[in-house]
Design a protein around this motif. Structure first.
Motif, PDB file in Angstrom:
ATOM      1  N   GLY A 237       0.642  -1.322  -0.084  1.00 44.86           N
ATOM      2  CA  GLY A 237       0.087  -0.175   0.088  1.00 44.86           C
ATOM      3  C   GLY A 237       0.864   1.137   0.114  1.00 44.86           C
ATOM      4  O   GLY A 237       0.471   2.218  -0.649  1.00 44.86           O
ATOM      5  N   LEU A 238       2.087   1.224   0.795  1.00 49.33           N
ATOM      6  CA  LEU A 238       2.677   2.541   0.850  1.00 49.33           C
ATOM      7  C   LEU A 238       3.537   2.757  -0.570  1.00 49.33           C
ATOM      8  O   LEU A 238       3.696   3.841  -0.909  1.00 49.33           O
ATOM      9  CB  LEU A 238       3.825   2.241   1.886  1.00 49.33           C
ATOM     10  N   SER A 239       3.843   1.518  -1.365  1.00 45.82           N
ATOM     11  CA  SER A 239       4.488   1.580  -2.533  1.00 45.82           C
ATOM     12  C   SER A 239       3.546   2.123  -3.520  1.00 45.82           C
ATOM     13  O   SER A 239       3.945   3.178  -4.384  1.00 45.82           O
ATOM     14  CB  SER A 239       4.800   0.350  -3.153  1.00 45.82           C
ATOM     15  N   LEU A 240       2.305   1.869  -3.570  1.00 42.90           N
ATOM     16  CA  LEU A 240       1.233   2.217  -4.556  1.00 42.90           C
ATOM     17  C   LEU A 240       0.803   3.781  -4.138  1.00 42.90           C
ATOM     18  O   LEU A 240       0.846   4.607  -5.036  1.00 42.90           O
ATOM     19  CB  LEU A 240      -0.037   1.657  -4.155  1.00 42.90           C
TER      20      LEU A 240
ATOM     21  N   PRO B 255     -10.884   3.387  -6.812  1.00 35.62           N
ATOM     22  CA  PRO B 255     -10.885   2.352  -7.530  1.00 35.62           C
ATOM     23  C   PRO B 255      -9.887   1.213  -6.898  1.00 35.62           C
ATOM     24  O   PRO B 255     -10.132  -0.042  -7.174  1.00 35.62           O
ATOM     25  CB  PRO B 255      -9.990   2.813  -8.774  1.00 35.62           C
ATOM     26  N   VAL B 256      -9.045   1.409  -6.282  1.00 34.87           N
ATOM     27  CA  VAL B 256      -8.385   0.512  -5.458  1.00 34.87           C
ATOM     28  C   VAL B 256      -9.198  -0.227  -4.552  1.00 34.87           C
ATOM     29  O   VAL B 256      -8.973  -1.289  -4.117  1.00 34.87           O
ATOM     30  CB  VAL B 256      -6.966   0.995  -4.692  1.00 34.87           C
ATOM     31  N   LEU B 257      -9.876   0.555  -3.592  1.00 35.84           N
ATOM     32  CA  LEU B 257     -10.810  -0.043  -2.688  1.00 35.84           C
ATOM     33  C   LEU B 257     -11.709  -0.940  -3.346  1.00 35.84           C
ATOM     34  O   LEU B 257     -12.283  -2.135  -2.820  1.00 35.84           O
ATOM     35  CB  LEU B 257     -11.454   1.193  -1.974  1.00 35.84           C
TER      36      LEU B 257
ATOM     37  N   ALA C 222      -2.942  -2.864   3.195  1.00 34.53           N
ATOM     38  CA  ALA C 222      -2.776  -2.105   2.086  1.00 34.53           C
ATOM     39  C   ALA C 222      -3.438  -0.908   2.056  1.00 34.53           C
ATOM     40  O   ALA C 222      -2.907   0.148   1.363  1.00 34.53           O
ATOM     41  CB  ALA C 222      -2.930  -3.180   0.559  1.00 34.53           C
ATOM     42  N   ILE C 223      -4.912  -1.026   2.233  1.00 37.47           N
ATOM     43  CA  ILE C 223      -5.507   0.249   2.103  1.00 37.47           C
ATOM     44  C   ILE C 223      -4.944   1.188   3.118  1.00 37.47           C
ATOM     45  O   ILE C 223      -5.239   2.501   2.881  1.00 37.47           O
ATOM     46  CB  ILE C 223      -7.007  -0.169   2.149  1.00 37.47           C
TER      47      ILE C 223
END
Length: 500
Positions: A173-176, A205-207, A435-436
């Motif tokens: 998540g931090l990388s995204l 969109p990710v969620l 990740a979120i």
């Protein structure tokens, strides 16, 4: 006394109550659709409220946002697809209770806690707004950095049994969060030359991809048996009141956390929910349990924080004219258009206006209970339809929700990509929640760190120079050290135990 009667007469006006009712129904519908957030519900109201009187215009946004925050729990519980980002923290707990036949209990617990959390923030807003706003204004980039890093510790609490897999998800998540424009220099990073990635990966969109589309893929790969479909039959209000008494301390704690976090400009209900959920999971004896009692404790604590953060965000907005979040930024804009200037002078020049707005919070959160029950019952009928039809409709709303946020087909492709990623992660028992959390907190941590470094010319001691910052820093370091020790200690104890 004259002002009291003036406020009371405005709050009991038939037109205002009608606006509140219609806004409540609208907010519940928008919030229950995956991808359509409370912020979107508020933004879509602006063209309509422009033609209203000032008080009903503000009331419409307040009511719709409060309802939408709760309504996001409904698809999260029934379909494991959080309707709003703030609902993602406890989606797994709520969905697990639904599949154990406790759907009415799970949703009722969230409903009653959301209402109480909103009432707590409304009470604090009415009594202590100026004092809390002054505290919020003391926070600099140093305090926000430590607050963000402390929030990351929630990943270790919501990652389940494996800390390593939780950290893998968190770092993903931090990388995204690093994709897009550098928050300080404005230089594109990891955008691969695509203009669609200059703004980074959007949270919605990710969620939708990680939770909703991955769930649809899992259902397609492993179709549930007809008898295994969840149900929300049974009473809602009575079990909710029982749970409220059982988890009264956790609910009050969640409401308090939500109010305080909401009062910090830019924090928002997402961070409030995660922090409150993490505190309930590790800081409460009941919250540590993996049964329905533990799940309901965590749900109620985070749900109370959700709605309480909305009221908390109005503290700096009404007292200093500084928006606490994006929703209050919309409200402030509407107030200016309608001739209401938020700030200290509002309490002096138009006190009946500001206290009428505070009163609307109480009405909206009290109305949440009966309207929320009707909404739960209404959406519960979805479960009686064939799963294939439900999945098709949900996928349609997922695509609609992703497209409506950015108005590009690229965002629709993102939900497919992250849907596959979510499916692979869960197939390997890598939790999605961290990740979120990393995607939410990553930009704030990076921006505040870089801003602080520029102010101090690279001197790291600035993170401990300020009193509040030093306290938050010590607490953060202690929390992370405790997490590591808790992972090492059982292993050492197991090795030192003599074998028989």
């Amino acid at each position: 006394m004259v002002m009291f009667y003036s406020v009371l007469s405005q709050l009991t006006d038939g037109y205002l109550l009608l606006v509140i009712f219609l806004s409540a129904a609208y907010g519940l519908i928008i919030g229950a659709i995956p991808g359509l957030t409370a912020l979107m519900a508020s933004a879509l109201l602006v063209p309509f409220v422009i033609f209203m009187q000032p008080i009903p215009a503000v009331a419409a946004i307040i009511t719709a946002s409060a309802m939408a925050i709760f309504a996001g729990d409904i698809p999260g519980a029934l379909l494991r697809m959080p309707g709003t980002p703030a609902s993602a923290a406890y989606t797994n707990d709520a969905n697990g209770m639904v599949h154990r036949g406790k759907g009415a209990v799970a949703l009722g617990a969230g409903l009653i806690a959301s209402s109480l959390g909103g009432l707590i923030s409304a009470l604090v807003l009415s009594l202590a707004a100026p004092s809390l706003a002054k505290i919020a204004l003391i926070f600099s980039s140093v305090e926000y950095f430590w607050l963000g890093v402390l929030g990351l510790s929630c990943a270790t609490f919501v990652s389940g049994g494996s800390l390593a897999k939780g950290l893998v998800s968190l770092f993903l998540g931090l990388s995204l969060a690093t994709v897009g424009m550098d928050p300080v220099s404005g230089i594109p990073r990891f955008s691969l030359g695509s203009p669609d990635l200059l703004g980074g990966f959007g949270l919605i969109p990710v969620l939708i991809g990680l939770f909703a589309v991955s769930e649809l893929l899992r259902n397609a790969a492993n179709p549930p048996r007809a008898e295994a479909l969840p149900s929300i039959s049974g009473p809602i209000l009575v079990p909710s009141l029982i749970n409220l008494w059982r988890h009264r301390l956790g609910t009050l704690r969640g409401g308090s956390i939500g109010t305080l976090v909401g009062a910090l400009p830019g924090a928002g209900s997402d961070i409030a929910a995660w922090i409150s959920y993490a505190v309930a999971r590790r800081g409460s004896r009941k919250g540590r349990r993996e049964d329905d009692i533990g799940a309901s404790e965590r749900i109620m604590s985070a749900s109370a924080a959700n709605n309480a953060s909305l009221g908390g965000a109005y503290i700096p907005a009404t007292v200093f004219g500084i928006p606490g979040d994006a929703i209050t930024a919309i409200v402030i804009s509407v107030m200016f258009i309608k001739g209401i200037n938020p700030g200290p002078t509002l309490f002096l020049n138009q006190p009946e206006v500001i206290y009428t707005i505070f009163g609307i919070f109480f009405i909206a959160n009290l109305a949440l209970i009966p309207l929320g029950i009707l909404c739960i019952r209404g959406f519960g009928y979805i479960l009686r339809l064939p799963r294939a039809y439900v999945s098709a409709v949900v996928l349609m709303f997922c695509i609609l929700g992703a497209f409506s946020v950015e108005n590009t087909l690229f965002s629709v492709g993102l939900i497919a990509l992250f849907g596959l990623l979510g499916y692979v992660m869960e197939s390997n028992e890598i939790p999605l929640a961290p990740a979120i959390l990393g995607l939410i907190l990553g930009p704030m941590i990076e921006e505040t760190f870089m801003t602080t470094m520029l102010k101090s010319r690279g001197d790291l001691s600035i993170f401990f120079d300020r009193e509040i910052g030093a306290v938050l820093g010590i607490v953060t370091v202690a929390v992370w050290a405790g997490v590591v020790l808790l992972q090492i200690w059982p292993k050492k104890k197991l090795k030192s135990k003599p074998t028989g």
